[in-house]
Scaffold this active site. Structure first.
Site, PDB file in Angstrom:
ATOM      1  N   CYS A  20       2.231   5.397  -3.147  1.00  0.00           N
ATOM      2  CA  CYS A  20       2.886   5.253  -4.458  1.00  0.00           C
ATOM      3  C   CYS A  20       2.471   3.997  -5.215  1.00  0.00           C
ATOM      4  CB  CYS A  20       4.397   5.268  -4.271  1.00  0.00           C
ATOM      5  SG  CYS A  20       4.963   6.767  -3.465  1.00  0.00           S
ATOM      6  N   GLY A  46       0.832  -1.202   0.000  1.00  0.00           N
ATOM      7  CA  GLY A  46       0.000   0.000   0.000  1.00  0.00           C
ATOM      8  C   GLY A  46       0.859   1.241   0.000  1.00  0.00           C
TER       9      GLY A  46
HETATM   10  C1  UGA Z   1       8.017   3.161  -2.910  1.00  0.00           C
HETATM   11  C2  UGA Z   1       9.310   2.672  -3.595  1.00  0.00           C
HETATM   12  O1  UGA Z   1       9.944   1.686  -2.800  1.00  0.00           O
HETATM   13  C3  UGA Z   1      10.273   3.825  -3.832  1.00  0.00           C
HETATM   14  O2  UGA Z   1      11.413   3.367  -4.559  1.00  0.00           O
HETATM   15  C4  UGA Z   1       9.558   4.909  -4.644  1.00  0.00           C
HETATM   16  O3  UGA Z   1      10.391   6.038  -4.850  1.00  0.00           O
HETATM   17  C5  UGA Z   1       8.332   5.348  -3.881  1.00  0.00           C
HETATM   18  O4  UGA Z   1       7.462   4.218  -3.684  1.00  0.00           O
HETATM   19  C6  UGA Z   1       7.635   6.414  -4.706  1.00  0.00           C
HETATM   20  O5  UGA Z   1       7.203   6.110  -5.831  1.00  0.00           O
HETATM   21  O6  UGA Z   1       7.628   7.582  -4.286  1.00  0.00           O
HETATM   22  P1  UGA Z   1       7.279   3.717  -0.404  1.00  0.00           P
HETATM   23  O7  UGA Z   1       5.932   4.073  -0.934  1.00  0.00           O
HETATM   24  O8  UGA Z   1       7.898   4.573   0.635  1.00  0.00           O
HETATM   25  O9  UGA Z   1       8.359   3.610  -1.606  1.00  0.00           O
HETATM   26  O10 UGA Z   1       7.082   2.259   0.215  1.00  0.00           O
HETATM   27  P2  UGA Z   1       7.884   0.869   0.176  1.00  0.00           P
HETATM   28  O11 UGA Z   1       8.907   0.830   1.216  1.00  0.00           O
HETATM   29  O12 UGA Z   1       8.295   0.532  -1.199  1.00  0.00           O
HETATM   30  O13 UGA Z   1       6.701  -0.143   0.606  1.00  0.00           O
HETATM   31  C7  UGA Z   1       5.500  -0.208  -0.185  1.00  0.00           C
HETATM   32  C8  UGA Z   1       4.564  -1.247   0.372  1.00  0.00           C
HETATM   33  O14 UGA Z   1       5.067  -2.563   0.113  1.00  0.00           O
HETATM   34  C9  UGA Z   1       4.343  -1.183   1.879  1.00  0.00           C
HETATM   35  O15 UGA Z   1       2.965  -1.403   2.159  1.00  0.00           O
HETATM   36  C10 UGA Z   1       5.194  -2.308   2.426  1.00  0.00           C
HETATM   37  O16 UGA Z   1       4.744  -2.825   3.655  1.00  0.00           O
HETATM   38  C11 UGA Z   1       5.042  -3.328   1.308  1.00  0.00           C
HETATM   39  N1  UGA Z   1       6.150  -4.321   1.254  1.00  0.00           N
HETATM   40  C12 UGA Z   1       7.408  -3.921   0.942  1.00  0.00           C
HETATM   41  C13 UGA Z   1       5.879  -5.660   1.485  1.00  0.00           C
HETATM   42  O17 UGA Z   1       4.719  -6.057   1.775  1.00  0.00           O
HETATM   43  N2  UGA Z   1       6.896  -6.569   1.380  1.00  0.00           N
HETATM   44  C14 UGA Z   1       8.163  -6.196   1.062  1.00  0.00           C
HETATM   45  O18 UGA Z   1       9.056  -7.085   0.968  1.00  0.00           O
HETATM   46  C15 UGA Z   1       8.436  -4.844   0.838  1.00  0.00           C
END
Ligand code: UGA
Length: 482
Positions: free
Chosen positions: A316, A313
């Site tokens: 982004c 979620g």
């Molecule tokens: C994401 C991208 O990782 C960044 O590279 C990008 O710049 C950014 O979007 C954007 O477009 O601005 P962010 O939204 O901060 O960053 O979040 P993430 O850390 O990527 O996590 C996204 C979702 O995936 C979270 O809900 C997280 O819990 C979930 N997730 C992440 C998982 O369920 N499993 C994982 O192994 C990694």
């Protein structure tokens, strides 16, 4: 000293999302190129400190720089959500970057002021400039505005068009407008058109920062992507990154814009894939943790973004994946793979709810559910498009009596008003559901939790807790894919 670059971060709104982007880039620009940061409209309260401290044309060195560092550090801390939840992390980041700045410019003795020097509610200093005011004196203007999702899933460009309209008439000749917002392919051209200037170049420079670690990500990027048909403008933008070590990819604007969407979509795909593998693991009696470990050692696969959970979620992935499906559709390609990734993600919310139902052995009507975690991931207070909130809503729709705790969320959300500590939500609960991977949850007193709950059942949608330790205490433990 190299020439002083003035970087205008042109922005138009007060949205948190924008703040987050703005500061990441402001500070990154500052570190990378001894840049001066000017800007910004509306949000004078915190940016005022930044603008004031780093003010235009100030000589860098000695006391002025100490002030700059202090203002920047405080603004940064605030931006990274210092006030509520995630505070220690934000402060650490702020101190870290301040330390780096001061190390670089040798103002060590004035560093202590960093800890105390900022009053977030003080009135803004005079002279805070709007987007046009900032852009008219700047060689580079950064567009870092939000591109929210429109009704049909497409990206809404109205913010970016508005700021382009505002700064177009005042940009100096030979200025470079750098677009950092995530925009549909072709938007660089749209900005060029709205600016209406032949003597100004628009360059796409997408960002890959994660919320909560934006500054670290800015300073340690995997790559820098610059999209421009004008080689000399591309080189000028690349030069702002001197001091940051990373491959620089110079390409055309459409490819740069696509790299951003494709990267987010691929990461979302990895997570949906592993959530689907977790479902397979449950069906065949495998443990997804070991499966992922075994997969990840293959360098072509890697360990990153393979943690199963309640679904992805945030502000982004959901928006950008839908936008890419839309972009492809408009261009005549039906991106069924990515549509499937989105469907798997939405199914995951329901799968977690089904686990809760199975854990209590029947319908949820009247069942007391304790929830730990509401943010879309740990170390942020952001609940936008949070899987946790969606799951809480679904639980509520099925008649569950949900009480929730999150270290960073205080206000009502998803039909619940969060309680102020993790134990009180467990009082009388029939099941505990962990939805965000806050580290502190791992270290709570589970004997106390068991004593409070009506029945010792845990659904751990992040595979965060120590399963054997919980089972030893008499809990029934259900994770994801194990
Ligand atoms: C994401 C991208 O990782 C960044 O590279 C990008 O710049 C950014 O979007 C954007 O477009 O601005 P962010 O939204 O901060 O960053 O979040 P993430 O850390 O990527 O996590 C996204 C979702 O995936 C979270 O809900 C997280 O819990 C979930 N997730 C992440 C998982 O369920 N499993 C994982 O192994 C990694």
């Amino acid at each position: 000293m190299p020439f002083l670059v003035k970087v205008a971060e042109a922005m138009i709104s007060h949205v948190d999302y924008t703040r987050y982007h703005l500061i990441g880039h402001s500070m990154g620009g500052l570190v990378a190129r001894h840049a001066c940061v000017c800007a910004v409209e509306n949000d004078a309260e915190w940016i005022g400190a930044l603008t004031h401290s780093i003010c235009l044309g100030a000589p860098l060195g000695g006391a002025p720089l100490a002030k700059a560092v202090r203002g920047a550090s405080a603004a940064l801390a605030k931006l990274l959500r210092l006030q509520e939840g995630g505070g220690a992390h934000a402060l650490h980041q702020a101190d870290w970057i301040a330390g780096r700045l001061s190390g670089r410019f040798d103002v060590t003795d004035e560093n202590n002021a960093l800890k105390t020097g900022y009053d977030p509610v003080a009135p803004p200093p005079a002279g805070v400039r709007g987007a046009a005011g900032a852009a008219e004196v700047c060689e580079f203007s950064y567009l870092c505005v939000p591109t929210p999702q429109g009704d049909d899933g497409s990206a809404d460009l109205s913010y970016i068009e508005a700021v382009a309209r505002e700064i177009g008439p005042v940009l100096p000749s030979e200025a470079v407008v750098v677009n950092k917002s995530t925009v549909p392919v072709g938007s660089t051209r749209v900005v060029e058109r709205v600016l209406g200037r032949d003597d100004v170049v628009v360059v796409s420079n997408p960002e890959f920062l994660r919320e909560g670690s934006a500054v670290h990500d800015f300073l340690n990027p995997d790559r820098i992507v610059i999209g421009s048909d004008d080689q000399s403008a591309a080189v000028r933008v690349a030069s702002l990154y001197i001091g940051v070590t990373a491959p620089i990819i110079v390409t055309d604007p459409a490819s740069a814009e696509t790299i951003k969407y494709a990267s987010n979509a691929f990461l979302a795909t990895k997570i949906s894939f592993v959530n689907a593998i977790a479902a397979v693991c449950e069906a065949v009696g495998a443990d997804v943790k070991d499966v992922v470990l075994g997969m990840g050692y293959d360098k072509r696969i890697g360990h990153e973004f393979l943690k199963p959970g309640p679904g992805w979620g945030g502000s982004c992935f959901p928006k950008d994946s839908r936008a890419l499906v839309h972009i492809a559709d408009d261009a005549g390609y039906s991106f069924d793979l990515l549509s499937g990734v989105i469907t798997v993600n939405e199914d995951q919310f329901h799968r977690v709810v089904a686990k809760v139902r199975a854990a209590v052995g029947g319908p949820l009507d009247g069942v007391k559910v304790a929830v730990w975690g509401l943010t879309f991931k740990a170390r942020t207070d952001d609940t936008r498009d949070s899987p946790a909130v969606r799951i809480v809503e679904l639980l509520g729709e099925q008649g569950a009596d949900v009480r929730a705790y999150d270290p960073a969320v205080k206000g009502p959300i998803g039909g619940v008003v969060p309680l102020s500590d993790p134990y009180s939500v467990c009082d009388g609960a029939d099941v505990l559901v962990v939805l965000t991977e806050w580290d502190e949850f791992r270290w709570l007193d589970f004997d106390k939790v068991a004593g409070l709950m009506a029945a010792s059942r845990v659904v751990d949608a992040r595979n965060l807790l120590d399963k054997p330790a919980l089972e030893r205490r008499g809990f029934t433990y259900v994770g994801i894919g194990r």
